[in-house]
Write an enzyme that holds these catalytic residues in place. Sequence first.
Site, PDB file in Angstrom:
ATOM      1  N   HIS A   1       0.836  -1.189   0.000  1.00  0.00           N
ATOM      2  CA  HIS A   1       0.000   0.000   0.000  1.00  0.00           C
ATOM      3  C   HIS A   1       0.877   1.248   0.000  1.00  0.00           C
ATOM      4  O   HIS A   1       0.644   2.195  -0.746  1.00  0.00           O
ATOM      5  CB  HIS A   1      -0.925   0.004   1.222  1.00  0.00           C
ATOM      6  CG  HIS A   1      -1.837   1.187   1.269  1.00  0.00           C
ATOM      7  ND1 HIS A   1      -1.424   2.427   1.711  1.00  0.00           N
ATOM      8  CD2 HIS A   1      -3.149   1.335   0.930  1.00  0.00           C
ATOM      9  CE1 HIS A   1      -2.420   3.292   1.634  1.00  0.00           C
ATOM     10  NE2 HIS A   1      -3.477   2.643   1.157  1.00  0.00           N
ATOM     11  N   GLY A   2       1.876   1.262   0.863  1.00  0.00           N
ATOM     12  CA  GLY A   2       2.832   2.349   0.887  1.00  0.00           C
ATOM     13  C   GLY A   2       2.496   3.485   1.834  1.00  0.00           C
ATOM     14  O   GLY A   2       3.363   4.316   2.124  1.00  0.00           O
ATOM     15  N   ASP A   3       1.261   3.530   2.343  1.00  0.00           N
ATOM     16  CA  ASP A   3       0.878   4.624   3.240  1.00  0.00           C
ATOM     17  C   ASP A   3      -0.257   4.177   4.163  1.00  0.00           C
ATOM     18  O   ASP A   3      -1.265   4.868   4.313  1.00  0.00           O
ATOM     19  CB  ASP A   3       0.456   5.851   2.428  1.00  0.00           C
ATOM     20  CG  ASP A   3       0.407   7.135   3.254  1.00  0.00           C
ATOM     21  OD1 ASP A   3       1.053   7.177   4.328  1.00  0.00           O
ATOM     22  OD2 ASP A   3      -0.275   8.091   2.839  1.00  0.00           O
ATOM     23  N   ILE A   4      -0.081   3.024   4.786  1.00  0.00           N
ATOM     24  CA  ILE A   4      -1.101   2.500   5.697  1.00  0.00           C
ATOM     25  C   ILE A   4      -1.112   3.332   6.975  1.00  0.00           C
ATOM     26  O   ILE A   4      -0.107   3.417   7.683  1.00  0.00           O
ATOM     27  CB  ILE A   4      -0.830   1.022   6.041  1.00  0.00           C
ATOM     28  CG1 ILE A   4      -1.185   0.124   4.847  1.00  0.00           C
ATOM     29  CG2 ILE A   4      -1.602   0.580   7.286  1.00  0.00           C
ATOM     30  CD1 ILE A   4      -2.660  -0.082   4.616  1.00  0.00           C
TER      31      ILE A   4
END
Length: 289
Positions: free
Chosen positions: A172-175
Amino acid sequence: MQRDPDAPLAPWRARWALTPDGAAFATPSSVLQPVLLDGRAAFLKLATHPEEAAGGRVLRWWDGRGAAPVLAAEGDALVLARATGGRSLESLAASGPDGDDEATRILCRAALRLHAVTDRPRPDGLVGLPRWFAELFEHAADRPHAHDGMFARAAAEARALLAAPQGDVVLHGDIHHGNVLDFAGDGWLAIDPKHVHGDPGFDFANILCNPSAGVALAPGRLERTVAVIAAETGIARRRMLRWALAWAGLSAAWSERSTGDAAIAVGMGIAAMRALDAPPATFSPGPLR
């Protein structure tokens, strides 16, 4: 003169027969409007930056499995199902340690659902974690002694982790607490992914820096939350602390290089350094490999 955010959306509303359900608005990377598609609450979103468009391709690739469903898409425009549930992970985390731990479990499970999608060729435009960490490496070289050497230590941990990954998934990269929303009967689903792939552990580190300074930097919170993440994901606690330091360094580097507020990330980075350097007996029991 600021451009009317409604204008670029008008052709797409006509294209998909969308009914406006609120005013259009702009962010630094997209233009959005709440709409209805055949009576279903949704957002019309038009990416205005290549990275946002790449994130949209990731959402389409997940196809509603752990992420908000994409109801229509063409080019850089998409219609995204809108969260209509009344629950908030930010509020849950702020309610006290028990609520914070439950929010952490929900975030972990949301990320694990995304990581489990492996049944199709990956979307175009994904970036590997070594490239994603480039600004940390540059910043650490420029400021090796800043914040008690936090950037240098974070860069070293990042290089070591990236050299020995424990898997390679679409991340996701930005949880964080504002990017996993209550979709009522469909449960908790993720929105706003980046376009990155690599070690699954990366996706859990940002939980430790969120949802606010009061929660993230509270005494005992780092140790408690690392334990919850370890229990949910199977990632060893010490490895999770290393990811926490690496991520905090990267986040702080991004903030300092863009004149943003790096206070939470710096605080988390220093706390993670201290936890890694502490004798095992001073940290919570559990595997510290």
